[in-house]
Write a protein that holds these residues in place. Structure first.
Motif, PDB file in Angstrom:
ATOM      1  N   ASP A  40      23.598  13.995  17.090  1.00 38.23           N
ATOM      2  CA  ASP A  40      22.759  12.823  16.883  1.00 38.23           C
ATOM      3  C   ASP A  40      23.315  11.958  15.764  1.00 38.23           C
ATOM      4  O   ASP A  40      23.979  12.434  14.831  1.00 38.23           O
ATOM      5  N   LEU A  41      23.017  10.678  15.842  1.00 32.31           N
ATOM      6  CA  LEU A  41      23.502   9.726  14.849  1.00 32.31           C
ATOM      7  C   LEU A  41      22.879   9.996  13.480  1.00 32.31           C
ATOM      8  O   LEU A  41      21.659  10.085  13.349  1.00 32.31           O
ATOM      9  N   VAL A  42      23.739  10.135  12.476  1.00 34.72           N
ATOM     10  CA  VAL A  42      23.317  10.196  11.081  1.00 34.72           C
ATOM     11  C   VAL A  42      24.070   9.095  10.348  1.00 34.72           C
ATOM     12  O   VAL A  42      25.309   9.111  10.293  1.00 34.72           O
ATOM     13  N   TRP A  43      23.330   8.119   9.840  1.00 31.56           N
ATOM     14  CA  TRP A  43      23.988   6.995   9.148  1.00 31.56           C
ATOM     15  C   TRP A  43      23.188   6.616   7.917  1.00 31.56           C
ATOM     16  O   TRP A  43      21.980   6.440   8.006  1.00 31.56           O
ATOM     17  N   PRO A  44      23.870   6.483   6.769  1.00 29.54           N
ATOM     18  CA  PRO A  44      25.289   6.801   6.580  1.00 29.54           C
ATOM     19  C   PRO A  44      25.518   8.300   6.519  1.00 29.54           C
ATOM     20  O   PRO A  44      24.674   9.039   6.015  1.00 29.54           O
ATOM     21  N   ASP A  45      26.652   8.740   7.030  1.00 29.63           N
ATOM     22  CA  ASP A  45      26.995  10.156   6.933  1.00 29.63           C
ATOM     23  C   ASP A  45      27.272  10.496   5.475  1.00 29.63           C
ATOM     24  O   ASP A  45      27.891   9.709   4.756  1.00 29.63           O
ATOM     25  N   PRO A  46      26.812  11.643   4.997  1.00 32.20           N
ATOM     26  CA  PRO A  46      26.996  11.970   3.583  1.00 32.20           C
ATOM     27  C   PRO A  46      28.430  12.271   3.177  1.00 32.20           C
ATOM     28  O   PRO A  46      28.737  12.280   1.983  1.00 32.20           O
ATOM     29  N   VAL A  47      29.323  12.531   4.146  1.00 33.04           N
ATOM     30  CA  VAL A  47      30.693  12.918   3.801  1.00 33.04           C
ATOM     31  C   VAL A  47      31.731  12.012   4.457  1.00 33.04           C
ATOM     32  O   VAL A  47      32.588  11.440   3.780  1.00 33.04           O
ATOM     33  N   VAL A  48      31.692  11.898   5.771  1.00 33.98           N
ATOM     34  CA  VAL A  48      32.776  11.220   6.486  1.00 33.98           C
ATOM     35  C   VAL A  48      32.591   9.700   6.444  1.00 33.98           C
ATOM     36  O   VAL A  48      31.505   9.187   6.154  1.00 33.98           O
ATOM     37  N   LEU A  49      33.687   9.008   6.721  1.00 36.02           N
ATOM     38  CA  LEU A  49      33.632   7.572   6.992  1.00 36.02           C
ATOM     39  C   LEU A  49      33.567   7.413   8.500  1.00 36.02           C
ATOM     40  O   LEU A  49      34.479   7.839   9.216  1.00 36.02           O
ATOM     41  N   GLY A  50      32.492   6.818   8.985  1.00 38.19           N
ATOM     42  CA  GLY A  50      32.409   6.543  10.405  1.00 38.19           C
ATOM     43  C   GLY A  50      33.330   5.393  10.786  1.00 38.19           C
ATOM     44  O   GLY A  50      33.975   4.772   9.938  1.00 38.19           O
ATOM     45  N   VAL A  51      33.412   5.118  12.083  1.00 30.81           N
ATOM     46  CA  VAL A  51      34.189   3.991  12.603  1.00 30.81           C
ATOM     47  C   VAL A  51      33.240   3.075  13.346  1.00 30.81           C
ATOM     48  O   VAL A  51      32.603   3.488  14.319  1.00 30.81           O
TER      49      VAL A  51
END
Length: 252
Positions: free
Chosen positions: A44-55
């Motif tokens: 499921d979508l988690v935004w902002p992700d606590p670790v990764v940089l999304g695209v």
């Protein structure tokens, strides 16, 4: 006060197709919201992700020019076999070989379906815990100055810096590095790839933008009109955006 990098923003003629490419390339999930497509860790979508940089891929009417992007992704591999398998899988997804003058190097340079260059690195110990994106790499004229600006602008810290190369990473560890590489070329066309930054809950976006201007950022008019984010350029003209907090965070 500080800002957190939350995603790498790509412009594309077909945002849905390029977003799906990057989701599959990284082993992530694609989430479409309105006209944009976001690639993030599986599930499921988690935004902002606590670790990764999304695209995040956004549609634009102009195709990429033949000019090499000044920002690109380096992808991590865990072994020579994994590197070869990753390159083969990416080419099956629609990536093509790219020649940016790299010569004989241990990494492989490819381009996504709309020509955005990226590298598949040979195994490197430093990237063992980054996840699929090893680094966001930015071409620059002055690596020391870029490290100073971006360290002050964000909550990321400098790991190493010299005249040719600077490396930053989140102080929390995990996720990719942000690297600046000195090169002879200066910016000649609008950026096709850029970083998006986000304030922390409780921080004031307008105050953060004012702080960035005091550090040397300049306002940028891309024809964006009245939008909730602010478009800026760093001291060398690299574009980036300061996003508005989600409503729940803004009210906390």
């Amino acid at each position: 006060m500080a800002l957190r990098p939350v995603q790498v923003n790509f412009k594309a003629l077909d945002a849905s197709a390029v977003g799906r490419f990057w989701a599959e390339a990284l082993g992530w999930s694609a989430h479409s919201g309105g006209v944009t497509t976001y690639a993030g860790p599986p599930g499921d979508l988690v935004w902002p992700d606590p670790v990764v940089l999304g695209v995040e891929v956004v549609p634009v009417p102009e195709p990429k020019t033949a000019t090499k992007n000044r920002v690109h992704l380096d992808l991590a591999s865990t072994s020579p076999a994994h590197q070869a398998e990753l390159v083969a899988r990416l080419r099956a997804l629609g990536a093509t070989p790219a020649d940016v003058g790299q010569g004989e190097v241990p990494w492989t340079v490819l381009a996504d379906p709309e020509g955005n260059e990226f590298c598949v690195l040979e195994p490197r110990e430093v990237y063992r815990d980054t996840g699929p994106i090893a680094a966001v790499v930015v071409d620059c004229v002055d690596a020391r100055a870029m490290a100073g600006f971006w360290c002050a602008a964000t909550d990321w810290t400098v790991h190493e810096v010299d005249d040719d190369h600077a490396v930053l990473r989140s102080a929390r560890g995990g996720g990719p590095y942000l690297e600046f590489l000195r090169g002879p070329d200066t910016k000649t066309v609008p950026d096709r790839v850029h970083l998006d930054l986000l304030p922390y809950p409780g921080d004031d976006k307008a105050a953060e933008v004012a702080r960035l201007r005091a550090l040397g950022a300049t306002d940028l008019d891309l024809g964006q009109g009245d939008v909730p984010w602010t478009c800026l350029a760093d001291p060398e003209g690299h574009e980036f955006c300061v996003l508005a907090l989600p409503d729940a965070d803004a009210e906390s």
